[in-house]
Design a protein around this motif. Sequence first.
Motif, mmCIF file in Angstrom:
data_model
loop_
_atom_site.group_PDB
_atom_site.id
_atom_site.type_symbol
_atom_site.label_atom_id
_atom_site.label_comp_id
_atom_site.label_asym_id
_atom_site.label_seq_id
_atom_site.Cartn_x
_atom_site.Cartn_y
_atom_site.Cartn_z
ATOM 1 N N ASN A 138 0.824 -1.225 0.000
ATOM 2 C CA ASN A 138 0.000 0.000 0.000
ATOM 3 C C ASN A 138 0.854 1.269 0.000
ATOM 4 O O ASN A 138 0.371 2.342 0.364
ATOM 5 C CB ASN A 138 -0.957 0.002 1.192
ATOM 6 C CG ASN A 138 -0.217 -0.085 2.529
ATOM 7 O OD1 ASN A 138 1.012 -0.147 2.566
ATOM 8 N ND2 ASN A 138 -0.967 -0.109 3.611
ATOM 9 N N ASP A 143 -5.238 1.091 11.252
ATOM 10 C CA ASP A 143 -6.409 1.968 11.339
ATOM 11 C C ASP A 143 -5.985 3.433 11.219
ATOM 12 O O ASP A 143 -6.657 4.247 10.570
ATOM 13 C CB ASP A 143 -7.136 1.750 12.666
ATOM 14 C CG ASP A 143 -8.110 0.572 12.620
ATOM 15 O OD1 ASP A 143 -8.279 -0.014 11.534
ATOM 16 O OD2 ASP A 143 -8.693 0.251 13.669
ATOM 17 N N GLN A 158 -5.111 4.167 7.609
ATOM 18 C CA GLN A 158 -6.317 4.301 6.786
ATOM 19 C C GLN A 158 -6.920 5.701 6.882
ATOM 20 O O GLN A 158 -7.524 6.206 5.925
ATOM 21 C CB GLN A 158 -7.348 3.266 7.233
ATOM 22 C CG GLN A 158 -8.658 3.290 6.451
ATOM 23 C CD GLN A 158 -8.470 2.820 5.013
ATOM 24 O OE1 GLN A 158 -8.065 1.687 4.783
ATOM 25 N NE2 GLN A 158 -8.770 3.666 4.038
ATOM 26 N N VAL A 211 -5.539 -1.928 3.234
ATOM 27 C CA VAL A 211 -5.519 -0.471 3.086
ATOM 28 C C VAL A 211 -5.106 -0.120 1.663
ATOM 29 O O VAL A 211 -4.110 -0.643 1.156
ATOM 30 C CB VAL A 211 -4.537 0.182 4.093
ATOM 31 C CG1 VAL A 211 -4.486 1.695 3.888
ATOM 32 C CG2 VAL A 211 -4.930 -0.154 5.523
#
Length: 846
Positions: free
Chosen positions: A23, A117, A120, A150
């Motif tokens: 990512n 998280d 993201q 992600v």
Amino acid sequence: MAAGQDLPIIGQSSSIKVGILPNEVSYYLAPNNTSKGYANFVLVQKGNANIDRSRDLLLNLPHFQKKSPYEFLASKGVGYGPKGYISYRGDNTVFTFPDVPTFDSDATDSTILLIFDLIQAYKGEQAIIVSGDFIETRLEGELRIFALTVTPREKTPAKEEYVWAPSESLRSLHTENNTRNLATLSCIWNAPRTPRHLLNTPLPAVTYMYARGLQHIVEKRIRTRFFQENLPIAGVSSRYYSSAFSSGDERHEFSVSVGMEDLEMAVISLASIFAELDTKGAYLEEFQDAKIAIITSAGKSIATPISNSELAEECVSSFLYGTNLASTEELSAFFERRQIPPERELSLFNSFAFALFDPHKALEIRFDTPAVPIDKNALISTFHAAWDIAASSPVQPEIYRKSYGDTLSLLLPKKKGKVSVKSTAKDPVTGGSIWTFSNGARVIFKKTNQKGMLNYGLLLKGGYSYVPDIGPGESSFVGDVMGLFKVSGMSALDFHNMLDANGIEMHGSASLTDMKVLGTAPSDKLELLLKVLLSYSRDRRPDKEAFAYYKECEKLRQERTRLSRDGIIAAIDSTMCPDYYYPATKSIEKLRDDLPERVDSYLDSQFAKFSDGLLVIVGDVSEEKLKRVLGRYLENFTVSSAFSIRPKVEYNLRPGWSTYTVEASQSRIGSGEMSVNMGMATRQPFTIRSYNAFMIASVAMKNAITEAIAPLGMHAEVNVSVQVFPAERLAFYVTCRPCSVEGLPTGIIPAKPMIVLRALRRGISKVSHGTLSQSELEGLKSTLRNGMATKVSQPAFLISAVMMRNSECKDIVSNYQSAINAVTLADVNAVLHDLDFGSKVEYVIR
């Protein structure tokens, strides 16, 4: 610039793995065994200094609904640092989660989930950094799997190119502190940062070496001049902020702390020192002395494990600013290969100093004083006047031309013969050898792989109660006074400068049971070290001038110490044990002028029974060479059949619970900011089992405190103390201080002191009332085993453990894993209960 482009590239440390996830998130994996079972997890976000948004995320993330992110972290013992969990570097945001227990798979996996998280929630360029104890292939695999959840992140737009734009006139700043009479004067010069394309070349390393050399020379000149001018100082410090610290200028900071009445004279002396360096530069001998000290320091850095936080910080700087990730070994090897004639290198060094020092340009002067008015403009005028005078007539070269590396005045061993090893046994603590020589002297040796360095310790039984006519409270000064002697004709100052120039660290200490001389030295200075110890034992006399100056400096140091956490702990201890004759707390009123003569007599009696002691050497030296050198020198120490007897000392540990509350502005201890402090102590027979139960209990209390104060925006510092003599005592200390609000979850701000105190009590009470489960105990045992595994790899700890075994007959290392495994839930609960209901002192500064 063309010449700069021709500089060689210094390679990245092979132990740090850098890569890019699917990512487009960068990752840095930096294995480190200095804190086994733990790792720091860090997320860096470029161009995302959104404070409100970052704080919101710590309160609410997609995969943390039952517990908020910060509550989960606290429940695993992962507490805030002084800045909370978030810090900001210009336009960048750094999330730091320290000391995640990697032996706990739930804690590790959930922390990784938390980080993704956070990733993201921001579309820009980011990096994950993990430094500590982990299985690299497994962790890398987990990161790659999580990365698939992600979408790719975007490249953060490049910032405007850095421009060096120094101020042309001197700037000044006046701040106020909480002391009664202590002023700190700081001179800070900005310098241009290293261009990004040169950060992977030797240039930053050379700059660092010259900056360290300048610090060494400036500090030595300050200490020498202030001593000659009888200007007492509480301390001297210097720091270099390289291009790794920020995206802005580099900074060189020099500070000295003095009494308020001496502030003007300090301004004059400091200005003169800088002006002389700016006019004439350093002299060859002092530069060579500084260079030896720097090279030795580099050797110690190789031998000294780097912390997880330091390693993570290097990776953060590499990602944000492009700084080098070369290992200390690689940099040290570069300097070993770097052969420049001394005169040529001195010229380069002085050019560096000339470019930096200026009485106006890129300079800021800071005055930190008690809450009294000062005439800042007048002090600045004094600074400039002193600079002009010193620049027009700089100090004579001979004042600084003496090389402190000269050791010709030290004693040599007699040539009549030498002693030999009479018997050999295995040492159960270090795993090394115990040698008993034919004259009764004992040596413990453990060879290690700390290249080119050794740690040493000399233990002689018989503590400060043997100092003639020792008065109440005087014992706390004995260790300091041991360093205030003339040795082989050298003044105390020259003697310590000689040690420094040869890379030798040496400091003395004394307790109720023994006296010690501890330190480090380059392996090739082994014979010089023994020559130093021999001279100190036989050719020593009090340095009255050094002692008189020490007393004046100590008055100021005590003013500074009372503001530190050590000062708080000392105050708590004195409350717990008010009638103890030998307190650790220093009180200058208790120090009598004839103590040096009485300590001299004490040292004579100690060195007269060298065989009632122990010399420990741990490091990089061959066994054959060590035996040969020891054979020549140990014959010259006095041995005797006499031995020391422990004195009978009694004191009361005050039972019950005491609470003291004071306003910060009126507190005689503490740094002038709010803090909540607690000390707990209990007397228990010291066994390896009770010791390990106490250490496990301490971790349990720290974890409980971390969880209890997390909603209150506070961070905790914990210390433990184990006393064997004169009474076997276990003590636990905790200090809670407010975090920076910008680094805390939304809605959480540092609470009022009494609210924090109640939460602290609840956390300790909860864990002391038998709530610890068997599974939690097993996790705490893992923590302690990992901690001991880290400690036994450190030479200084091994030496202290050896001395504890030989002086106090307590062994905390041999078979420590089995000893930890044997601890039961009942053992830990008993210690927790006894601490909570033993002697307890609370000290609240509000």
